[in-house]
Structures are given as structure tokens and as C-alpha cells.
Design a protein around this motif. Sequence first.
Motif, mmCIF file in Angstrom:
data_model
loop_
_atom_site.group_PDB
_atom_site.id
_atom_site.type_symbol
_atom_site.label_atom_id
_atom_site.label_comp_id
_atom_site.label_asym_id
_atom_site.label_seq_id
_atom_site.Cartn_x
_atom_site.Cartn_y
_atom_site.Cartn_z
ATOM 1 N N ARG A 164 0.802 -1.232 0.000
ATOM 2 C CA ARG A 164 0.000 0.000 0.000
ATOM 3 C C ARG A 164 0.829 1.273 0.000
ATOM 4 N NH1 ARG A 164 -4.012 -2.408 -2.288
ATOM 5 N NH2 ARG A 164 -4.876 -4.115 -1.046
ATOM 6 N N THR A 165 2.056 1.171 -0.485
ATOM 7 C CA THR A 165 2.850 2.376 -0.699
ATOM 8 C C THR A 165 3.749 2.170 -1.903
ATOM 9 O OG1 THR A 165 4.214 4.065 0.377
ATOM 10 C CG2 THR A 165 4.792 1.752 0.790
ATOM 11 N N LEU A 166 4.490 3.211 -2.263
ATOM 12 C CA LEU A 166 5.319 3.187 -3.464
ATOM 13 C C LEU A 166 6.773 3.246 -3.032
ATOM 14 C CD1 LEU A 166 4.536 3.227 -6.521
ATOM 15 C CD2 LEU A 166 4.998 5.673 -6.492
ATOM 16 N N ASP A 167 7.533 2.226 -3.376
ATOM 17 C CA ASP A 167 8.917 2.137 -2.920
ATOM 18 C C ASP A 167 9.742 3.362 -3.292
ATOM 19 O OD1 ASP A 167 8.468 -0.266 -1.751
ATOM 20 O OD2 ASP A 167 9.329 -1.470 -3.370
ATOM 21 N N ALA A 168 9.446 3.939 -4.438
ATOM 22 C CA ALA A 168 10.256 5.060 -4.909
ATOM 23 C C ALA A 168 10.188 6.257 -3.971
ATOM 24 C CB ALA A 168 9.801 5.479 -6.314
ATOM 25 N N ILE A 194 -8.736 -8.366 -9.522
ATOM 26 C CA ILE A 194 -7.889 -7.489 -8.715
ATOM 27 C C ILE A 194 -6.521 -8.127 -8.522
ATOM 28 C CG2 ILE A 194 -7.603 -6.370 -6.477
ATOM 29 C CD1 ILE A 194 -9.802 -5.133 -8.231
ATOM 30 N N ALA A 195 -6.499 -9.419 -8.256
ATOM 31 C CA ALA A 195 -5.219 -10.120 -8.069
ATOM 32 C C ALA A 195 -4.382 -10.072 -9.340
ATOM 33 C CB ALA A 195 -5.478 -11.568 -7.655
ATOM 34 N N GLU A 196 -5.034 -10.186 -10.491
ATOM 35 C CA GLU A 196 -4.294 -10.121 -11.751
ATOM 36 C C GLU A 196 -3.662 -8.741 -11.936
ATOM 37 O OE1 GLU A 196 -4.920 -9.708 -16.516
ATOM 38 O OE2 GLU A 196 -6.621 -10.483 -15.353
ATOM 39 N N PHE A 197 -4.431 -7.686 -11.635
ATOM 40 C CA PHE A 197 -3.889 -6.336 -11.752
ATOM 41 C C PHE A 197 -2.702 -6.163 -10.809
ATOM 42 C CE2 PHE A 197 -3.456 -1.928 -10.471
ATOM 43 C CZ PHE A 197 -3.481 -1.257 -11.691
ATOM 44 N N GLN A 198 -2.836 -6.627 -9.592
ATOM 45 C CA GLN A 198 -1.759 -6.478 -8.616
ATOM 46 C C GLN A 198 -0.499 -7.202 -9.081
ATOM 47 O OE1 GLN A 198 -3.813 -7.998 -5.162
ATOM 48 N NE2 GLN A 198 -4.396 -5.957 -4.461
ATOM 49 N N GLN A 199 -0.679 -8.361 -9.672
ATOM 50 C CA GLN A 199 0.467 -9.116 -10.154
ATOM 51 C C GLN A 199 1.155 -8.411 -11.311
ATOM 52 O OE1 GLN A 199 1.860 -11.796 -8.851
ATOM 53 N NE2 GLN A 199 3.443 -11.833 -10.438
ATOM 54 N N THR A 200 0.369 -7.737 -12.150
ATOM 55 C CA THR A 200 0.911 -7.101 -13.356
ATOM 56 C C THR A 200 1.439 -5.699 -13.094
ATOM 57 O OG1 THR A 200 -0.705 -8.340 -14.657
ATOM 58 C CG2 THR A 200 0.399 -6.487 -15.755
ATOM 59 N N TRP A 201 0.686 -4.907 -12.303
ATOM 60 C CA TRP A 201 0.992 -3.480 -12.172
ATOM 61 C C TRP A 201 1.259 -3.024 -10.749
ATOM 62 C CZ3 TRP A 201 2.047 -1.613 -16.758
ATOM 63 C CH2 TRP A 201 1.373 -2.097 -17.885
ATOM 64 N N GLY A 202 0.938 -3.851 -9.764
ATOM 65 C CA GLY A 202 1.109 -3.455 -8.373
ATOM 66 C C GLY A 202 -0.219 -3.238 -7.676
ATOM 67 N N ASP A 203 -0.170 -2.724 -6.446
ATOM 68 C CA ASP A 203 -1.385 -2.525 -5.655
ATOM 69 C C ASP A 203 -2.410 -1.690 -6.406
ATOM 70 O OD1 ASP A 203 -0.526 -3.975 -3.474
ATOM 71 O OD2 ASP A 203 0.216 -2.231 -2.375
ATOM 72 N N ASP A 204 -3.692 -2.008 -6.194
ATOM 73 C CA ASP A 204 -4.769 -1.269 -6.845
ATOM 74 C C ASP A 204 -5.145 -0.015 -6.067
ATOM 75 O OD1 ASP A 204 -5.648 -3.210 -4.934
ATOM 76 O OD2 ASP A 204 -7.721 -2.843 -5.534
ATOM 77 N N TYR A 205 -4.736 0.083 -4.803
ATOM 78 C CA TYR A 205 -4.862 1.347 -4.068
ATOM 79 C C TYR A 205 -3.688 1.445 -3.092
ATOM 80 C CZ TYR A 205 -7.062 -1.400 -0.272
ATOM 81 O OH TYR A 205 -7.337 -2.328 0.706
ATOM 82 N N GLY A 255 6.350 16.438 1.176
ATOM 83 C CA GLY A 255 5.351 16.931 2.113
ATOM 84 C C GLY A 255 3.921 16.827 1.642
ATOM 85 N N VAL A 256 3.711 16.292 0.446
ATOM 86 C CA VAL A 256 2.366 16.146 -0.124
ATOM 87 C C VAL A 256 1.963 14.675 -0.078
ATOM 88 C CG1 VAL A 256 0.943 16.460 -2.183
ATOM 89 C CG2 VAL A 256 2.702 18.153 -1.604
ATOM 90 N N LEU A 257 0.753 14.414 0.397
ATOM 91 C CA LEU A 257 0.214 13.063 0.479
ATOM 92 C C LEU A 257 -0.610 12.774 -0.769
ATOM 93 C CD1 LEU A 257 -0.410 10.440 2.034
ATOM 94 C CD2 LEU A 257 -2.303 11.661 3.148
ATOM 95 N N PHE A 258 -0.228 11.725 -1.493
ATOM 96 C CA PHE A 258 -0.949 11.294 -2.687
ATOM 97 C C PHE A 258 -1.670 9.984 -2.393
ATOM 98 C CE2 PHE A 258 2.436 13.978 -4.344
ATOM 99 C CZ PHE A 258 1.770 14.744 -5.297
ATOM 100 N N LEU A 259 -2.953 9.922 -2.753
ATOM 101 C CA LEU A 259 -3.776 8.736 -2.542
ATOM 102 C C LEU A 259 -4.239 8.201 -3.890
ATOM 103 C CD1 LEU A 259 -6.031 10.058 0.362
ATOM 104 C CD2 LEU A 259 -3.872 8.839 0.538
ATOM 105 N N VAL A 260 -3.975 6.934 -4.149
ATOM 106 C CA VAL A 260 -4.407 6.265 -5.376
ATOM 107 C C VAL A 260 -5.535 5.313 -5.010
ATOM 108 C CG1 VAL A 260 -3.727 4.646 -7.191
ATOM 109 C CG2 VAL A 260 -2.127 6.427 -6.448
ATOM 110 N N LEU A 261 -6.703 5.482 -5.650
ATOM 111 C CA LEU A 261 -7.879 4.673 -5.320
ATOM 112 C C LEU A 261 -8.276 3.768 -6.480
ATOM 113 C CD1 LEU A 261 -10.216 7.246 -3.524
ATOM 114 C CD2 LEU A 261 -8.423 5.798 -2.555
#
Length: 313
Positions: free
Chosen positions: A16-20, A139-150, A157-163
Amino acid sequence: MSAEEAGDVFHRARGRTLDAFSSEKEREWKGPFYFIQGADPQFGLMKAWSTGDCDNGGDEWGQEIRLTEQAVQAINKLNPKPKFFVLCGDLIHAMPGTPWRKEQTKDLQRVLKAVDGEIPLVFVSGNHDVGNIPTPETIAEFQQTWGDDYFSFWVGGVLFLVLNSQFLFDASRCPALKQAQDQWLDQQLSVARRRACRHAIVFQHIPLFLQSIDEEDDYFNLTTSVRKEMADKFARAGVKAVFSGHYHRNAGGTYQNLDMVVSSAIGCQLGRDSHGLRVVVVTAENIVHRYYSLDELSEKGIDDDLLDLMKEK
């Protein structure tokens, strides 16, 4: 490209976060910056749309490959570099379980692999990526291909939320997954409510609304009850902007202090806009954005007035 190699290239979201951007130092405001938003490369739609067979006609996507390559080349030329490049859903056209899905995915990954390695990619799931009515399997297929769906991440200092906006559209086949996102989102918004971030910004595929919170329900927006619930939740938390795609045209409006920004597509256009990308500058006080055609961004780069905003202290 193996899943492991894809993860290295795409900085995929995990846990649920982005390593970068996982470092604690990203929680501090350091001054203005910008990112690039794109939406709907949707490999296969242009052929399907031209033949009038959107369910079965997406067997060619050479135009989308060329357009996405142009987008990548334009982004790579920008100076200074954007903090990240977010794609707001419908990465490919083929729905889960339909022909051409693997081929479209492979070609899109090949094109995106050319993005400058110092520009992380952020992927948002769209209805064509997880299905109009998602299931645990899609959802599992998307996660396997592209990463978490949210997921969430911090930049300067800016919080970004992907839904995953399909949970807001129809979660009847995966209610537990929707409930998990709802609980997670409330926790994330509590950070924004406490003003523990400079700004909070949301990315999702389906817009809350296209022009007005009171507009009629449509294929391209969320239903009235859901849109008002979400808009109120975002507004109470102090979210500054929601960026989306899905409409294949530029649109948007405001609700209270919330800016709803709908960006047209890299790929197939359903209106009169050009294939393009949106440049979003984040300053201490404001979120300033401008849509550029791919030709404009390729030939001229970012306008001086936007560049000047990034020089402000």
C-alpha cells in the motif's frame, strides 16, 4: 519481461505504498515541484471505436503504441524532470478474460520501459484493467501485473492517494475488498484532516463528476449518492484535488474547495481534445495544472509561467 523485472522497471506499489517514495524525508515540504498526469492509453480502443465494436474489435493498437511512445519521449525531454508520471487507468482496452489482453499488456510495458529511470511510474486501475464489476481474481491479476490497486505515497510533504474507483462503481462481487479500501482511506484521510501534510491529492480512474456535483448520473461519472459521499469526505479532509481520466475528454469543476480534474486520453479521443498529458505544479498554496497536446509538449516543453512557479520559495 518477468514480473520481477517489471517491478524493477515500474517501481510498482507494494504494501500500500510506493517504494520510490517510501523515505521519511519525503514527508517534509521542500518547495514547489511538478508531476505529469496521463490517462487512458487503452491499447486497442482506437480500432474498436472506429469499427463500432468496442467489445471485440480491439485487435490492433499500433496507433496507441506510437502515441504512448511520443508521450514517453516528451516526458523524458523535460527539464527539470517531473517527480513522477501517473497513468490514471485504462492502461489497455481488453477486459479481463478477453482476447489480446496479454499482448496489449506486453506492448504497453515495453513502451513504458523507456521512461527515464529517474521518473517513477504510478499506475491507477481503470474499469478495463480490473473489469466493470471487479472480482478478487481480476484485482489479483492487476496487482500481479501493475502493483497494488490502491495505495498512498509522499512527495515533498504532499500526500498522494491512489484509489480503485471500480469499488465505488460496483463492488457487488468483491464487497470485502471494497470495505478494506474504505477503512484504509479513512485512515489516510485522517492524516490530511490533521493537516499533517502540505496538500492531499487523489488519483482515480472514474471522475466524481464531470462538471458539477449535481449533474445527472452517467456512464462517465459516479452515481449521485456515491459522488456526494466521496466529495464530502474529501472536502472535510482538506483534499485539494482529484485527478481522473475515463472520459476521453477534458472536463472538471469544483465542489467546495475541491478541484475535480478530468484529463483526456493519451489514446482514443471521444471529443475534440488532442492526445495529451497534463502538467501539474504543486506550490506551497496551490495546485496549478495545464493540459498539453503531445505535439505541444514534445516541441515546446512546459510554459515559462509554470516553470516560474517552481522557482518560488
